[in-house]
Motif scaffolding. Structure first.
Motif, PDB file in Angstrom:
ATOM      1  N   LYS A 212      10.656 -20.257 -17.438  1.00 52.31           N
ATOM      2  CA  LYS A 212      11.313 -20.859 -17.364  1.00 52.31           C
ATOM      3  C   LYS A 212      12.668 -19.986 -16.606  1.00 52.31           C
ATOM      4  O   LYS A 212      13.519 -19.629 -17.278  1.00 52.31           O
ATOM      5  CB  LYS A 212      12.243 -22.268 -17.911  1.00 52.31           C
ATOM      6  N   ASP A 213      12.844 -19.887 -15.797  1.00 52.74           N
ATOM      7  CA  ASP A 213      14.223 -19.489 -14.527  1.00 52.74           C
ATOM      8  C   ASP A 213      15.738 -20.299 -15.602  1.00 52.74           C
ATOM      9  O   ASP A 213      15.877 -21.171 -16.227  1.00 52.74           O
ATOM     10  CB  ASP A 213      14.458 -19.622 -13.026  1.00 52.74           C
ATOM     11  N   ILE A 214      16.205 -19.046 -15.641  1.00 54.01           N
ATOM     12  CA  ILE A 214      17.926 -19.260 -16.162  1.00 54.01           C
ATOM     13  C   ILE A 214      17.898 -20.568 -15.550  1.00 54.01           C
ATOM     14  O   ILE A 214      18.403 -21.822 -16.161  1.00 54.01           O
ATOM     15  CB  ILE A 214      18.437 -18.266 -15.796  1.00 54.01           C
ATOM     16  N   ASP A 216      16.451 -22.870 -14.520  1.00 55.27           N
ATOM     17  CA  ASP A 216      15.638 -24.245 -14.505  1.00 55.27           C
ATOM     18  C   ASP A 216      15.623 -24.798 -16.148  1.00 55.27           C
ATOM     19  O   ASP A 216      15.070 -25.494 -16.127  1.00 55.27           O
ATOM     20  CB  ASP A 216      13.973 -24.267 -13.869  1.00 55.27           C
ATOM     21  N   ARG A 217      16.335 -24.150 -16.941  1.00 57.05           N
ATOM     22  CA  ARG A 217      16.726 -24.241 -18.192  1.00 57.05           C
ATOM     23  C   ARG A 217      17.469 -25.558 -18.238  1.00 57.05           C
ATOM     24  O   ARG A 217      18.424 -25.995 -18.102  1.00 57.05           O
ATOM     25  CB  ARG A 217      17.322 -23.161 -19.166  1.00 57.05           C
ATOM     26  N   LYS A 218      16.735 -26.138 -19.000  1.00 59.49           N
ATOM     27  CA  LYS A 218      18.066 -28.327 -19.593  1.00 59.49           C
ATOM     28  C   LYS A 218      19.243 -28.092 -20.381  1.00 59.49           C
ATOM     29  O   LYS A 218      20.308 -27.374 -20.022  1.00 59.49           O
ATOM     30  CB  LYS A 218      17.162 -28.781 -19.715  1.00 59.49           C
ATOM     31  N   LYS A 219      18.572 -26.843 -21.430  1.00 54.24           N
ATOM     32  CA  LYS A 219      19.850 -26.264 -22.296  1.00 54.24           C
ATOM     33  C   LYS A 219      19.898 -24.591 -22.150  1.00 54.24           C
ATOM     34  O   LYS A 219      18.806 -24.072 -22.317  1.00 54.24           O
ATOM     35  CB  LYS A 219      19.054 -26.494 -23.667  1.00 54.24           C
ATOM     36  N   GLN A 220      21.126 -24.013 -22.461  1.00 51.63           N
ATOM     37  CA  GLN A 220      21.442 -22.214 -22.662  1.00 51.63           C
ATOM     38  C   GLN A 220      19.790 -21.988 -23.864  1.00 51.63           C
ATOM     39  O   GLN A 220      20.101 -22.417 -24.786  1.00 51.63           O
ATOM     40  CB  GLN A 220      22.707 -22.088 -22.781  1.00 51.63           C
ATOM     41  N   GLU A 222      17.482 -21.750 -23.921  1.00 50.30           N
ATOM     42  CA  GLU A 222      15.858 -22.743 -23.763  1.00 50.30           C
ATOM     43  C   GLU A 222      14.533 -22.205 -23.558  1.00 50.30           C
ATOM     44  O   GLU A 222      14.981 -23.182 -22.130  1.00 50.30           O
ATOM     45  CB  GLU A 222      16.224 -24.164 -23.742  1.00 50.30           C
ATOM     46  N   TYR A 223      13.316 -22.170 -24.012  1.00 48.36           N
ATOM     47  CA  TYR A 223      12.321 -21.992 -22.740  1.00 48.36           C
ATOM     48  C   TYR A 223      11.383 -21.110 -24.383  1.00 48.36           C
ATOM     49  O   TYR A 223      11.377 -21.103 -25.284  1.00 48.36           O
ATOM     50  CB  TYR A 223      12.317 -20.086 -22.243  1.00 48.36           C
ATOM     51  N   ASP A 224       9.762 -21.060 -22.884  1.00 49.67           N
ATOM     52  CA  ASP A 224       8.734 -20.832 -23.936  1.00 49.67           C
ATOM     53  C   ASP A 224       8.058 -19.805 -23.601  1.00 49.67           C
ATOM     54  O   ASP A 224       8.108 -19.589 -22.170  1.00 49.67           O
ATOM     55  CB  ASP A 224       7.967 -21.803 -24.118  1.00 49.67           C
TER      56      ASP A 224
END
Ligand SMILES: Cc1ncc(COP(=O)(O)O)c(C=O)c1O
Length: 372
Positions: A212-214, A216-220, A222-224
């Protein structure tokens, strides 16, 4: 007189922009990455563009996205920068060197066909010195054989084949923005593609494989991560420098062509020096000439402070790493050997003055006639 081999087309207003970005503290992930990518898309008419940290990084990601792996063979020219071969080698696939065409330095269909086996998965073409490869023939052949084409456009911003910008013939095209190139970001590069799958893959792999681009992240934070990616991104102040130069590149390209015409006019009747005729399709990264007295001329130019270069003085198949690893039959590469011993790259950049071009040519004429 001192004549530089390269001199970037950078002005005070460009430096001010870079200074302001650095002062702002927003040095990466900024808006200039997108702006520069959009300008590259406009200029090349490619659908997608990804800025990367170098052309080498772009070629590497292109090889991964093409699925090259151990057991595959990928053909590259013997006469190129080592980066072209390294990009394949990083994937575990086997690098297979093909000889180049005399004087353009490019691969042609005849030299490619000699190296095809049932393991050939891919081919990297290099548009040497800004001269386009014969892409119509190469694309037709590779389509029939199911061979993936990657374009190394390191020398070729502004190079066209049949009115189409190079980089649009293969699955991807990778450009270099190293300081000697037509435009520069210090180190840096860009990958163009017309294939959404390649774009998505390269975009993800250039940033660690993060999904996820910065924005597009729901929470700061948080990505996989589902793939083994790299950090191959370009900083935003570099992107701003590139953005300012590409905006002026159409004019830069016109001047490059005028410079080439002046070299051709000055040198046209000179015995012992050969070069390609003028072509509007060539972006004139440099003005490439060939002469038997190359090493003598290089020595004298150095004494006089005339900056020239050699692209390249050793074919990659002769570099120890590749020669030893692949036990290459060196007799197969007559054209690359001749090219490497005779080529000189004369400077081409908008700040180069007519009197400097004339001085280079006059010196060359004297030296080839054994006058000092
Ligand atoms: C033909 C070719 N390919 C690739 C590269 C690598 O470019 P970069 O320095 O941007 O990684 C170069 C570098 O000059 C080059 O000449």
């Amino acid at each position: 007189m001192k004549i530089k081999f390269s001199n970037p087309n950078i002005f005070n207003e460009d430096l001010n922009l870079v200074k302001n970005i650095i002062k702002s503290g927003w040095l990466a992930h900024g808006k200039y990455t997108l702006l520069f990518e959009n300008e590259i898309k406009k200029f090349t008419k490619a659908k997608y563009c990804c800025l990367v940290s170098s052309c080498t990084a772009g070629l590497h990601l292109s090889c991964i996205a093409s699925g090259f792996k151990k057991g595959d063979e990928v053909i590259v020219p013997a006469m190129t920068h080592t980066a072209t071969a390294h990009a394949v080698e990083y994937t575990g696939a086997k690098v297979v060197f093909a000889d180049n065409h005399n004087f353009t330095g490019n691969l042609n269909l005849k030299s490619i066909k000699k190296k095809i086996t049932n393991k050939t998965r891919g081919l990297i073409v290099v548009h040497m010195s800004g001269i386009p490869c014969e892409m119509t023939e190469i694309v037709n052949f590779c389509k029939k054989k199911n061979i993936i084409i990657i374009e190394d456009c390191a020398h070729a911003l502004g190079t066209f084949h049949k009115k189409k910008h190079v980089g649009n013939f293969g699955v991807t095209g990778s450009f270099s923005f190293y300081p000697t190139k037509q435009i520069t970001t210090g180190e840096g590069g860009a990958v163009v593609t017309n294939d959404l799958k390649f774009y998505k893959k390269i975009k993800k792999l250039k940033g660690f494989g993060i999904d996820k681009d910065i924005k597009d992240r729901k929470k700061q934070g948080e990505y996989d991560v589902k793939d083994l990616g790299y950090n191959y991104r370009m900083t935003d102040f570099q992107a701003a420098l590139g953005y300012k130069q590409i905006k002026k590149y159409k004019n830069n390209l016109k001047i490059r062509k005028k410079i080439a015409k002046r070299y051709i006019k000055n040198l046209q009747n000179l015995k012992g020096v050969v070069f390609e005729p003028f072509s509007n399709n060539n972006s004139y990264f440099v003005f490439q000439i060939f002469c038997q007295k190359r090493d003598f001329i290089l020595k004298e130019f150095k004494k006089l402070g005339i900056g020239v270069s050699v692209h390249y003085s050793t074919p990659i198949n002769r570099m120890s790493y590749y020669k030893n690893k692949y036990k290459i039959n060196l007799k197969d590469y007559v054209n690359s050997d001749l090219y490497s011993k005779t080529n000189i790259s004369l400077p081409v950049y908008p700040k180069l003055k007519n009197f400097e071009i004339d001085f280079i040519c006059k010196t060359l004429i004297k030296l080839t006639r054994n006058e000092k």
